[in-house]
Design a protein around this motif. Structure first.
Motif, PDB file in Angstrom:
ATOM      1  N   MET A 290       0.873  -1.378   0.093  1.00  0.00           N
ATOM      2  CA  MET A 290      -0.079   0.140  -0.042  1.00  0.00           C
ATOM      3  C   MET A 290       1.042   1.401  -0.031  1.00  0.00           C
ATOM      4  O   MET A 290       0.613   2.230  -0.670  1.00  0.00           O
ATOM      5  CB  MET A 290      -0.989   0.027   1.301  1.00  0.00           C
ATOM      6  N   GLU A 291       2.025   1.347   0.734  1.00  0.00           N
ATOM      7  CA  GLU A 291       2.931   2.405   0.714  1.00  0.00           C
ATOM      8  C   GLU A 291       3.435   2.558  -0.574  1.00  0.00           C
ATOM      9  O   GLU A 291       3.758   3.777  -1.028  1.00  0.00           O
ATOM     10  CB  GLU A 291       3.840   2.231   1.701  1.00  0.00           C
ATOM     11  N   GLN A 292       3.860   1.556  -1.399  1.00  0.00           N
ATOM     12  CA  GLN A 292       4.333   1.596  -2.570  1.00  0.00           C
ATOM     13  C   GLN A 292       3.334   2.232  -3.649  1.00  0.00           C
ATOM     14  O   GLN A 292       3.629   3.146  -4.416  1.00  0.00           O
ATOM     15  CB  GLN A 292       5.103   0.536  -2.973  1.00  0.00           C
ATOM     16  N   THR A 293       2.296   1.647  -3.611  1.00  0.00           N
ATOM     17  CA  THR A 293       1.013   2.236  -4.282  1.00  0.00           C
ATOM     18  C   THR A 293       0.846   3.739  -4.199  1.00  0.00           C
ATOM     19  O   THR A 293       0.632   4.695  -5.015  1.00  0.00           O
ATOM     20  CB  THR A 293      -0.124   1.645  -4.143  1.00  0.00           C
ATOM     21  N   MET A 294       0.832   4.255  -2.724  1.00  0.00           N
ATOM     22  CA  MET A 294       0.749   5.647  -2.343  1.00  0.00           C
ATOM     23  C   MET A 294       2.039   6.328  -3.199  1.00  0.00           C
ATOM     24  O   MET A 294       1.424   7.458  -3.656  1.00  0.00           O
ATOM     25  CB  MET A 294       0.945   5.813  -0.865  1.00  0.00           C
ATOM     26  N   LYS A 295       3.108   6.127  -3.213  1.00  0.00           N
ATOM     27  CA  LYS A 295       4.117   6.677  -4.004  1.00  0.00           C
ATOM     28  C   LYS A 295       3.788   6.793  -5.451  1.00  0.00           C
ATOM     29  O   LYS A 295       4.047   7.705  -6.099  1.00  0.00           O
ATOM     30  CB  LYS A 295       5.483   5.913  -3.469  1.00  0.00           C
ATOM     31  N   SER A 297       1.211   6.729  -6.829  1.00  0.00           N
ATOM     32  CA  SER A 297       0.033   7.918  -7.065  1.00  0.00           C
ATOM     33  C   SER A 297       0.518   9.244  -7.085  1.00  0.00           C
ATOM     34  O   SER A 297      -0.108  10.116  -7.672  1.00  0.00           O
ATOM     35  CB  SER A 297      -0.970   7.764  -6.126  1.00  0.00           C
ATOM     36  N   GLY A 298       1.874   9.608  -6.709  1.00  0.00           N
ATOM     37  CA  GLY A 298       2.326  11.067  -6.604  1.00  0.00           C
ATOM     38  C   GLY A 298       2.191  11.734  -5.323  1.00  0.00           C
ATOM     39  O   GLY A 298       2.659  12.731  -5.206  1.00  0.00           O
ATOM     40  N   PHE A 299       1.580  11.058  -4.372  1.00  0.00           N
ATOM     41  CA  PHE A 299       1.210  11.580  -3.175  1.00  0.00           C
ATOM     42  C   PHE A 299       2.684  11.524  -2.369  1.00  0.00           C
ATOM     43  O   PHE A 299       3.311  10.597  -2.320  1.00  0.00           O
ATOM     44  CB  PHE A 299       0.186  10.839  -2.404  1.00  0.00           C
ATOM     45  N   PRO A 304      -0.706   8.005   6.831  1.00  0.00           N
ATOM     46  CA  PRO A 304      -1.981   8.329   7.518  1.00  0.00           C
ATOM     47  C   PRO A 304      -2.646   9.545   6.696  1.00  0.00           C
ATOM     48  O   PRO A 304      -3.865   9.720   6.827  1.00  0.00           O
ATOM     49  CB  PRO A 304      -1.301   9.033   8.984  1.00  0.00           C
ATOM     50  N   GLU A 305      -1.836  10.587   6.367  1.00  0.00           N
ATOM     51  CA  GLU A 305      -2.392  11.674   5.543  1.00  0.00           C
ATOM     52  C   GLU A 305      -2.834  11.297   4.172  1.00  0.00           C
ATOM     53  O   GLU A 305      -3.952  11.701   3.808  1.00  0.00           O
ATOM     54  CB  GLU A 305      -1.012  12.805   5.072  1.00  0.00           C
ATOM     55  N   PHE A 309      -6.674  11.684   2.965  1.00  0.00           N
ATOM     56  CA  PHE A 309      -7.080  12.283   1.277  1.00  0.00           C
ATOM     57  C   PHE A 309      -7.869  11.167   0.782  1.00  0.00           C
ATOM     58  O   PHE A 309      -8.955  11.724   0.270  1.00  0.00           O
ATOM     59  CB  PHE A 309      -5.687  12.359   0.715  1.00  0.00           C
ATOM     60  N   MET A 310      -7.700   9.970   0.966  1.00  0.00           N
ATOM     61  CA  MET A 310      -8.457   9.117   0.196  1.00  0.00           C
ATOM     62  C   MET A 310      -9.944   9.084   0.767  1.00  0.00           C
ATOM     63  O   MET A 310     -11.012   8.662   0.201  1.00  0.00           O
ATOM     64  CB  MET A 310      -7.965   7.643   0.252  1.00  0.00           C
TER      65      MET A 310
END
Length: 580
Positions: A290-295, A297-299, A304-305, A309-310
């Motif tokens: 999940m943390e890799q997917t967050m990256k 996405s460009g976030f 937690p932030e 947002f989601m």
């Protein structure tokens, strides 16, 4: 009063001289299934009741059923299992697990708490779609007239549960009385009338008018008063006295009860602590994804932030129920277009996508699939993020539960009892597996949808930790809610409803992830053993053609499939001519 009922106990067939093991087993499960259908007023799997009565739920009836099932289990114990043919050994595994679960539920008197946080004995009696014949409507009217007796028997059971501390936990009863309120209306706005408002034209007009008139009278005089009476009992007596402790271990003989429920739902020999540890391991693995997917996405903020947002950005939420349903329909049709690459056999039966009925939507899960329809919850749209909808649609609709049910209609012939028996580990494991399969099908179009899929996978992994935590390790409801909030992008309403479901339905939540892990394990084994010759179409067809089985049986059958495929590949290699 119990003695006359017990004196009339039906008996399963006993072994006859000269019968083979296969013949003995077949006689046993065919007789039991005929008996069970009569007991519960059903004529066949999956298509509702054809009886003109609702089932009896008195303690005397349950004692009679337990006596019958105990006799069945005794006969199964004497059966020479080693002499069974391959197909009948599968039937034996399914039959033994099914009857054992039914018997155990009666032993623990689970009928004294006859509902959970989102499944109720007072809902689901009115059909989702209209009936086809006047006879069906007459039987429906007869069942409607039987509701007061049925509710009274359930009420007696619930009072007995109150006396011995066997109740649905108080927190999981809050707001559930609202699911009765629509049915207390004594006019044509009552949900029981909907099927009459949509009667097919094939029923003559005069007959249809007479049936409609009778329905209005039955709703006024019978149905609505029964629901008012039940509502009063529920709110004035049951709810205030329901137990405040949430743990299954706090129930009478709670440790044995939770163990039996684990066996029923996951059909694997695991301890609560082993399941808890599997959950912790999966949570850590998925969190990294999940943390890799967050990256991706460009976030650029923290995890937690990103969850905030989601959960809050308007781009992720439908503005109308139609928009949400249309999104789900798009995903389902996109999956339809990919099916030929993932299955050899495509079932003909189609399902609808419908909104969850208003009467239960506030406390209902996000979606639920079935043969005729796949329900999507459009209540409180700010709690229904669209980035979760792709995974949810795959799981509940196609190629998940609705597709699975359609495939079962056209599966290779198997005994009737097999078509009416389901195991959560197999069924929910398949549903979660199809969410992952969406990554191979090209369903997830954005990092946000992929994060939604990962959120759903994390949700099922977290369940292993939460369910065992609350029921066996002293976790509080708030502790469970916090853990789910910290690890997923689920909306607050979903989190509350889900935690209350796990509280009221011990061990059921374990089935999803453990079933999916077993299916992923078998796929990895097949890919490793078969290499480039691995064909996911035959792999998936083998799973669905097998039908619902315990996960132990599933594993042995899939290993046999892999072994057979290896032989086929080797034979092809030895018979293929070498080019000059």
């Amino acid at each position: 009063m119990a003695q006359p009922a017990l004196a009339q106990i039906a008996s399963p067939p006993v072994a006859q001289a000269g019968q083979t093991a296969d013949q003995r087993l077949k006689a046993l499960y065919e007789a039991e299934w005929t008996w069970r259908q009569a007991e519960y007023g059903r004529s066949g799997p999956g298509r509702g009741s054809s009886s003109d009565k609702l089932p009896s739920v008195t303690p005397q009836t349950y004692a009679r059923r337990l006596a019958y099932w105990d006799k069945v289990l005794a006969e199964l114990k004497e059966l020479p299992v080693a002499q069974l043919s391959h197909d009948e050994k599968i039937n034996y595994d399914v039959f033994l697990a099914s009857v054992s679960a039914e018997a155990n539920q009666i032993r623990f008197k689970t009928y004294e708490a006859p509902f959970n946080s989102d499944s109720f004995f007072w809902t689901g009696m009115n059909p989702r779609t209209p009936y086809r014949t006047a006879e069906d409507y007459r039987k429906y009217l007869s069942r409607m007239k039987d509701i007061p007796r049925y509710f009274d028997e359930n009420t007696v059971n619930m009072k007995a549960g109150l006396k011995r501390g066997w109740t649905v936990p108080y927190v999981s009863t809050i707001g559930r009385e609202k699911t009765m309120e629509a049915y207390t209306k004594a006019d044509t706005t009552n949900p029981f009338y909907e099927a009459f408002a949509q009667m097919p034209d094939t029923i003559p007009a005069a007959e249809a008018a007479a049936l409609k008139a009778e329905a209005q009278t039955v709703i006024l005089d019978v149905v609505a008063p029964a629901y008012v009476k039940l509502h009063t009992f529920f709110t004035k007596e049951y709810q205030p006295k329901a137990r405040r402790d949430i743990a299954a271990y706090s129930l009478p003989d709670g440790k044995a009860f939770y163990k039996a429920r684990m066996q029923e739902f996951i059909t694997l020999d695991l301890t609560p602590d082993e399941v808890h540890q599997i959950g912790l391991k999966e949570v850590a693995r998925i969190r990294a994804d999940m943390e890799q997917t967050m990256k991706d996405s460009g976030f650029t903020g923290t995890f937690p932030e990103f969850l905030v947002f989601m959960r809050t950005d308007p781009q992720f939420y439908a503005k109308t129920p139609r928009e949400l349903l249309s999104y789900s329909a798009y995903v389902s049709k996109k999956a339809d277009g990919k099916l030929k690459d993932f299955f050899n056999v495509l079932p003909r039966y189609r399902h609808a996508i419908l909104p969850v009925p208003d009467a239960v939507a506030p406390i209902y899960t996000s979606g639920r699939g079935g043969l005729d329809s796949c329900l999507m919850n459009t209540y409180d749209l700010p709690s229904r993020p669209l980035y979760n909808l792709a995974a949810l649609t795959l799981h509940e609709c196609t190629p998940g539960h609705s597709y699975q049910a359609a495939a079962a209609l056209e599966a290779p012939p198997r005994p009737d009892f097999r078509r009416g028996t389901g195991f959560s580990g197999y069924g929910e494991g398949w549903g979660l597996y199809t969410e992952w399969l969406g990554t191979k099908m090209g369903i997830y179009e954005t990092p946000y949808e992929e994060f939604g899929r990962q959120t759903f996978e994390m949700w099922r992994a977290v369940r292993l930790v939460i369910d065992t935590g609350m029921h066996t390790k002293g976790w509080t409801r708030q502790q469970a809610m916090d853990y789910l909030t910290e690890n997923t992008a689920l909306a607050p309403l979903d989190i509350k409803n889900e935690i209350d479901r796990y509280i009221a339905w011990p061990a059921q939540a374990l089935a999803y992830k453990l079933g999916e892990l077993k299916m992923r394990e078998m796929r990895s084994l097949a890919e490793a053993e078969l290499g480039a010759e691995f064909d996911q179409r035959t792999f998936h067809d083998t799973i669905l053609n097998m039908g619902s089985v315990p996960l132990t049986t599933f594993e042995s059958e899939m290993k046999a499939y892999i072994a057979a495929e290896k032989v086929r590949v080797q034979n092809n290699a030895t018979t293929t001519p070498v080019a000059n």
